[in-house]
Scaffold this motif. Sequence first.
Motif, PDB file in Angstrom:
ATOM      1  N   CYS A   8       0.867  -1.182   0.000  1.00  0.00           N
ATOM      2  CA  CYS A   8       0.000   0.000   0.000  1.00  0.00           C
ATOM      3  C   CYS A   8       0.901   1.229   0.000  1.00  0.00           C
ATOM      4  N   GLY A  10       1.815   4.791   1.906  1.00  0.00           N
ATOM      5  CA  GLY A  10       1.643   5.537   3.138  1.00  0.00           C
ATOM      6  C   GLY A  10       1.172   6.945   2.834  1.00  0.00           C
ATOM      7  N   LEU A  11       0.267   7.450   3.648  1.00  0.00           N
ATOM      8  CA  LEU A  11      -0.265   8.809   3.452  1.00  0.00           C
ATOM      9  C   LEU A  11      -0.762   8.990   2.024  1.00  0.00           C
ATOM     10  N   THR A  15      -1.954  15.137   2.606  1.00  0.00           N
ATOM     11  CA  THR A  15      -2.062  15.032   4.062  1.00  0.00           C
ATOM     12  C   THR A  15      -1.549  16.302   4.717  1.00  0.00           C
ATOM     13  N   ASP A  20       0.625  10.337  10.780  1.00  0.00           N
ATOM     14  CA  ASP A  20      -0.312   9.239  10.509  1.00  0.00           C
ATOM     15  C   ASP A  20       0.370   8.059   9.816  1.00  0.00           C
ATOM     16  N   GLU A  24      -0.463   3.948  10.111  1.00  0.00           N
ATOM     17  CA  GLU A  24      -0.778   3.223   8.881  1.00  0.00           C
ATOM     18  C   GLU A  24       0.198   2.058   8.671  1.00  0.00           C
ATOM     19  N   THR A 328      -5.918   3.753   2.240  1.00  0.00           N
ATOM     20  CA  THR A 328      -5.211   3.488   3.483  1.00  0.00           C
ATOM     21  C   THR A 328      -5.353   2.012   3.863  1.00  0.00           C
TER      22      THR A 328
END
Length: 358
Positions: A8, A10-11, A15, A20, A24, A328
């Motif tokens: 995936c 990140g962010l 953002t 975060d 995540e 996310t």
Amino acid sequence: MRFPELACYGLAGHTERPLDVVAEARLAEQMGIGSIFLSERFTCKDAGVMAGAVAATTERLGIATAATNHQTRHPLVTATMAVTAHRMSEGRYAFGLGRGFDLLFDVMGVPRSTSASMADAIGIYRRLWAGEAFGHAGPAGSYPFLSQDSSFDERIPVLSMAIGDNSLAQAGRLADGVVLHTFMTDRTVARAVDIVRSAAQDAGRDPASVRIWSVLATVEDSLPEQARLRKLVGRLATYLQGYGAVLVRANDWDADVLERFAADPAVTGHAGALDATGSTEQLRDIRDRLLPEEWLGASATGTAEQCAARIADQLDAGADSVVLHGATPTELAPVVAAWATRRPATLNALPANPGRIS
């Protein structure tokens, strides 16, 4: 269960709270997602800082910079960033480079990226990571003296972001891994895989030694409509605004459709990126009038099971791994659960580092 073939971002997207990325990354690791990819924006998404944070707060998660650009930092600074992330993660880190945007580099006052300068920069990094000390003059710039540490033997995988035929072939010749572009059709993914592997073979490399990542925009039905529209319609529209001709050419799509899209008041009259600021009404209008279903279909949408089936399509097209883009870990949970029920057991052989195939 772990899924080293999945990643995936990140962010994902825009953002204002880079912290975060820690939550995540931890959740992605708990879910069994194999790697997290970290893109860079010149706001509050610095690739090195994020990679360090993820490395320090996870134990098994692969980490990839995907991507930074070689001309936005001095090569010694970039090489140091990569070595730091490599050692902090104890070998889970892969360093990724992309071409970036000419307009941005013009505004920044730095040279535009070319295939020759990217290849030259990769050579510089690898020499530094091998402990060499040297002067250099080439397409990536002129440097009287470059050195990190003579004891270095840092075997850091290099990922290359690629979309056009030339960049795909160069990646096959030089890179340890290749990251394709979002919204490539299955047919285009298969063709890209062939180009990469053929170029690797022509360069005397084992074609299977290059790890190829498909990047699949993943928008599952349980998300609110506004989020679905931004992650699908807004994201594709933003790409088309930035470098639509490249994507349309890669997919052999109709260039006249792109021309109508680029000239439409709904696009020309919108300030900012459509995936960040487009309203529900604006994005519905763009979807219904300007974007063919075929273009939007180069993604994973629908139920979790339908999205999982699209992961399988990427592997069937020849990709080794799949980045579930634009969502996310929380948003991806239903898709990952569905994937677990249909995943081929042979994929367990992939390593955690996203730049390695074995």
